[in-house]
Write a protein that holds these residues in place. Structure first.
Motif, short mmCIF file in Angstrom:
data_model
loop_
_atom_site.label_atom_id
_atom_site.label_comp_id
_atom_site.label_asym_id
_atom_site.label_seq_id
_atom_site.Cartn_x
_atom_site.Cartn_y
_atom_site.Cartn_z
N TYR B 370 8.11 5.71 -20.98
CA TYR B 370 7.69 6.57 -19.86
C TYR B 370 6.22 6.34 -19.46
N HIS B 371 5.67 5.23 -19.92
CA HIS B 371 4.28 4.84 -19.55
C HIS B 371 3.27 5.94 -19.80
N ILE B 372 3.38 6.56 -20.96
CA ILE B 372 2.43 7.65 -21.26
C ILE B 372 1.33 7.11 -22.15
N ASP B 373 0.07 7.19 -21.59
CA ASP B 373 -1.07 6.65 -22.33
C ASP B 373 -1.77 7.74 -23.15
N SER B 374 -1.51 9.02 -22.78
CA SER B 374 -2.22 10.11 -23.47
C SER B 374 -1.83 10.13 -24.95
N LYS B 375 -2.76 10.73 -25.70
CA LYS B 375 -2.48 10.83 -27.12
C LYS B 375 -1.49 12.00 -27.33
N VAL B 376 -0.40 11.75 -28.03
CA VAL B 376 0.59 12.81 -28.25
C VAL B 376 0.77 13.01 -29.77
N ASN B 377 0.62 14.23 -30.16
CA ASN B 377 0.72 14.57 -31.57
C ASN B 377 1.98 15.43 -31.78
N PHE B 378 2.85 15.02 -32.72
CA PHE B 378 4.08 15.78 -32.95
C PHE B 378 3.96 16.60 -34.24
N LEU B 379 4.16 17.89 -34.11
CA LEU B 379 4.23 18.73 -35.31
C LEU B 379 5.68 19.24 -35.41
N MET B 380 6.57 18.38 -35.95
CA MET B 380 8.00 18.70 -35.93
C MET B 380 8.48 19.00 -37.36
N GLN B 381 9.15 20.08 -37.45
CA GLN B 381 9.77 20.42 -38.75
C GLN B 381 11.12 19.69 -38.84
N PRO B 382 11.46 19.12 -40.07
CA PRO B 382 12.73 18.41 -40.17
C PRO B 382 13.91 19.41 -40.29
N TYR B 383 15.03 19.06 -39.77
CA TYR B 383 16.25 19.89 -39.90
C TYR B 383 17.46 19.00 -39.69
N HIS B 384 18.62 19.51 -40.06
CA HIS B 384 19.85 18.74 -39.83
C HIS B 384 20.55 19.30 -38.62
N ALA B 385 20.68 18.49 -37.63
CA ALA B 385 21.34 18.94 -36.41
C ALA B 385 22.85 18.86 -36.61
N LEU B 386 23.59 19.73 -35.96
CA LEU B 386 25.04 19.76 -36.17
C LEU B 386 25.81 19.15 -34.99
N GLN B 387 25.11 18.39 -34.15
CA GLN B 387 25.83 17.68 -33.10
C GLN B 387 26.63 16.56 -33.78
N GLU B 388 27.84 16.32 -33.28
CA GLU B 388 28.75 15.40 -33.96
C GLU B 388 28.22 13.98 -34.12
N PRO B 389 27.56 13.41 -33.11
CA PRO B 389 27.03 12.05 -33.31
C PRO B 389 26.07 11.97 -34.50
N LEU B 390 25.27 13.05 -34.68
CA LEU B 390 24.33 13.04 -35.81
C LEU B 390 25.04 13.25 -37.14
N ILE B 391 26.09 14.10 -37.13
CA ILE B 391 26.89 14.30 -38.36
C ILE B 391 27.50 12.96 -38.77
N LEU B 392 28.02 12.26 -37.77
CA LEU B 392 28.66 10.97 -38.02
C LEU B 392 27.66 10.00 -38.65
N LYS B 393 26.42 9.98 -38.06
CA LYS B 393 25.38 9.11 -38.59
C LYS B 393 25.09 9.44 -40.06
N ARG B 394 25.01 10.76 -40.30
CA ARG B 394 24.69 11.20 -41.65
C ARG B 394 25.79 10.79 -42.63
N VAL B 395 27.06 10.97 -42.15
CA VAL B 395 28.22 10.60 -42.98
C VAL B 395 28.16 9.10 -43.29
N ALA B 396 27.92 8.31 -42.25
CA ALA B 396 27.90 6.86 -42.41
C ALA B 396 26.80 6.46 -43.40
#
Lengths: 163, 552
Positions: B370-396
């Motif tokens: 997205y051509h973003i030059d600004s400095k971006v800082n992520f303060l993200m807490q980890p969690y397990h999402a329950l959307q099926e594609p992510l469950i599948l990834k986790r299973v695999a």
């Protein structure tokens, strides 16, 4: 306005430039006199309610090897012939010049100025000369460029004679 | 008796006449002789001719007129007879006149040529060439018109003999005061130069030059015209001065001759001299005055345009950056496994707060997209999402299935299909249920290999302890088939069953290679290529004798 050209002539060192300087305000410096042999000044005088603009050509002094250029005399309406009262030889020079003026110009008034009249002790012109000049209808003024005696009178006299 | 008839009488009469009129008779004879003798007549006329011509000339101009044709004729005859004598006579007059004329022409030509050369190759020159094309004037003329910048500052009319000033004009009245002294001095200078360099009497000084100041001097018989100019005057101006002095000389001939110091009669000279007091038509000052505001306006306008451009560009860039940021955020919000709770913006850049599944897309990797030059800082807490594609990834990730196994999720049910070893399958069935979001495991579509040589790629399935939970549902294994180590014919049968070849196809199996020959549709061939590896023990698919029908 009437304009007249007059020439101030005489042997070297008789006081021509000093006499002229007494009479006029000078625009040009004396260096013209030594380089070109002439310096021109002007003076407006009033003669019987007529304004006369005198263009005064102060020509360098006549010397043996440095004759007055006749071209400077051309067109003159009057001559002031200056003699140094303390040097009799300047009388001879004046007479020489007089003759040349006669040859070059038609009849123009000539006035003789016996200058340095303030130097009475060194005075060496005999009264006979004055009488001789006056008798041949040549007015004579005893002048002093130093004291200013008769300077203005002589210029006024030549102006009157020319009108 | 008549006198005629008597000869004696006649003789007597003659005698009588002679006696009475002898003197008169002699005089009559002399007069007759005088009248008839041309020579004597000419002698008489010669005695009074000069006086007669003088008298007639004083009376009127007729004599000149009547003599003109005769004189013309005689000159013609004289030239025809012997041109030399007349040219000798005219030489002293013609020489200087011709020289002067030639000098003038050459000077004019050189002036024009110099200017032309100087201006030919400049930008100005190109401009003037265009002007010449546009107006149809010769280039040289255009150059002349554009470059001749001069101003006549003073005009002196001087009485030649006395050097006295007859008339003076100047562009600056303060110069008038000493004009008479200058006039006399100018005359003295002329005399001085003349005497010093022994010029001949008919030649005078024509020009004095000092820098861009020039005094042009033209002499007439009784007067001298001195014109003080600044800059380059055109040659034609000299001609104008010449014409003026001629005109003055003609009109004031008598006054000049009789001049006694009174300048009154010359007051009328103004009108002759005024036309000389010209300044050049394209003055430098005017140009500057006209040009400077345009330049200033241009400069200001350019600065303004530059500023607006810069400002506009900045604004556009900012808007673009904002739009990119908005798109990036909305993309993150639609991305599975990422939840944004807050966005903070400060001088340093952006800080994004929220939750992120470690298996979701890396938000940093999307910044460049997205051509973003600004400095971006992520303060993200980890969690397990329950959307099926992510469950599948986790299973695999947990089960590490062999290539022959496909996994899919649908409404909490994990479906395992393909071929796998029994060991792997039984571990997988258990382990999968520990993954959050997996409620059922359907392994009914798995073909199990029972050979001792056949082992699944991954026997050990590590459970994600942190997320472990009890299995929620029973495992469906009722439909599972147990496959023993098969012979070549069994493998061929399985292949025929799975691939269902058309009758035109012949298949042979030997040592892991399935040989296929005959004719078949393209779709079947593609199907066979995709699926042959699902048949246990078939490692390659040989179709060297294949002929495709190319038709369904």
């Amino acid at each position: 306005m009437i304009q007249k050209k007059i020439c101030v002539l005489g042997a070297a060192g008789v006081g021509k430039t000093s006499l002229t300087a007494q009479f006029v305000y000078s625009k040009f410096s004396d260096k013209y006199l030594s380089s070109m042999g002439v310096k021109i000044d002007k003076k407006v005088i009033d003669i019987d309610n007529t304004q006369v603009n005198l263009m005064i050509w102060d020509v360098h002094g006549e010397e043996k090897y440095k004759k007055i250029p006749t071209s400077y005399l051309r067109g003159s309406s009057g001559i002031l012939m200056v003699i140094d009262g303390t040097r009799p030889d300047t009388v001879t020079v004046a007479k020489d010049i007089h003759q040349r003026v006669r040859d070059e110009l038609e009849e123009v008034p000539i006035i003789y100025l016996l200058n340095k009249s303030d130097l009475q002790d060194a005075w060496s012109i005999h009264d006979g000369l004055i009488q001789e000049l006056e008798s041949s209808n040549r007015p004579v003024f005893l002048t002093s460029a130093k004291t200013g005696t008769n300077v203005e009178n002589s210029f006024t006299a030549i102006a009157k004679a020319m009108l | 008796m008549s006198a005629n008839s008597n000869p004696n009488n006649e003789a007597a009469m003659q005698e009588l006449r002679k006696l009475l009129f002898e003197k008169e008779s002699v005089r009559l004879d002399e007069l007759e002789k005088l009248l008839l003798d041309q020579k004597l007549h000419a002698q008489e006329v010669a005695k009074v001719l000069a006086e007669a011509v003088d008298i007639r000339n004083q009376q009127d101009e007729e004599l000149g007129k009547s003599l003109a044709p005769t004189i013309e004729k005689s000159i013609k005859e004289s030239i025809a007879k012997d041109p030399k004598s007349l040219s000798d006579a005219l030489f002293p007059v013609m020489g200087p006149a011709i020289r002067k004329s030639i000098n003038n022409s050459i000077a004019e030509m050189l002036q024009s040529l110099n200017q032309t050369l100087e201006n030919s190759f400049s930008a100005q020159g190109l401009k003037w060439r265009l002007e010449a094309l546009r107006t149809g004037k010769p280039f040289a003329e255009v150059v002349m018109l554009n470059t001749l910048v001069y101003r006549v500052e003073q005009v002196f009319l001087i009485h030649k003999e006395t050097g006295l000033l007859l008339q003076h004009l100047s562009f600056d009245p303060s110069l008038d005061e000493d004009a008479d002294i200058v006039s006399s001095m100018l005359t003295a200078v002329q005399d001085f130069i003349h005497d010093s360099f022994s010029g001949s009497t008919d030649q005078g000084i024509e020009n004095l030059r000092m820098g861009d100041l020039e005094v042009i001097i033209e002499s007439g018989p009784g007067s001298v015209l001195a014109v003080v100019c600044r800059g380059n005057t055109p040659r034609s101006f000299n001609e104008k001065i010449q014409e003026t002095i001629e005109h003055i000389q003609q009109t004031f001939n008598k006054e000049l001759k009789d001049f006694n110091g009174d300048t009154e009669p010359f007051l009328g000279l103004d009108e002759y001299l005024q036309p000389l007091l010209v300044s050049d038509f394209k003055g430098d000052d005017d140009k500057k005055k006209k040009k400077s505001p345009i330049k200033a306006i241009l400069v200001v306008a350019l600065i303004l345009i530059a500023f607006l451009g810069w400002w506009g560009l900045e604004e556009a860039e900012q808007q673009q950056a904002q739009a990119n940021w908005d798109k990036y955020i909305s993309r993150l919000q639609t991305e599975e496994g990422i939840v944004i709770s807050n966005i903070q913006e400060d001088e340093q850049g952006y800080t994004i707060l929220g939750l992120r599944d470690p298996l979701s897309i890396d938000p940093y990797s999307l910044l460049s997209e997205y051509h973003i030059d600004s400095k971006v800082n992520f303060l993200m807490q980890p969690y397990h999402a329950l959307q099926e594609p992510l469950i599948l990834k986790r299973v695999a990730q947990l089960l590490q299935p062999p290539k022959s196994i496909q996994l899919s999720m649908n409404h909490g049910t994990l479906t395992i299909s393909g071929v796998a070893s029994n060991t792997w399958l039984s571990q997988a069935e258990k382990a999968a249920l520990y993954v959050a979001g997996v409620e059922n495991v359907d392994s009914s579509q798995v073909s199990v290999l029972s050979s001792v040589f056949e082992t699944p790629q991954n026997d050990d399935i590590k459970l994600d302890n942190s997320l472990s939970s009890q299995p929620k549902k029973t495992i469906h294994r009722n439909k599972r088939k147990i496959v023993k180590k098969a012979s070549d014919s069994d493998i061929l049968k399985r292949a025929i069953k799975l691939l269902n070849p058309p009758p035109t196809i012949e298949m042979i199996y030997a040592k892991g290679v399935l040989y296929v020959s005959g004719k078949a549709s393209k779709s079947w061939i593609a199907f066979a290529r995709e699926n042959f590896d699902k048949i246990a023990e078939v490692e390659s698919f040989n179709t060297s004798n294949f002929t495709s029908k190319g038709i369904q």
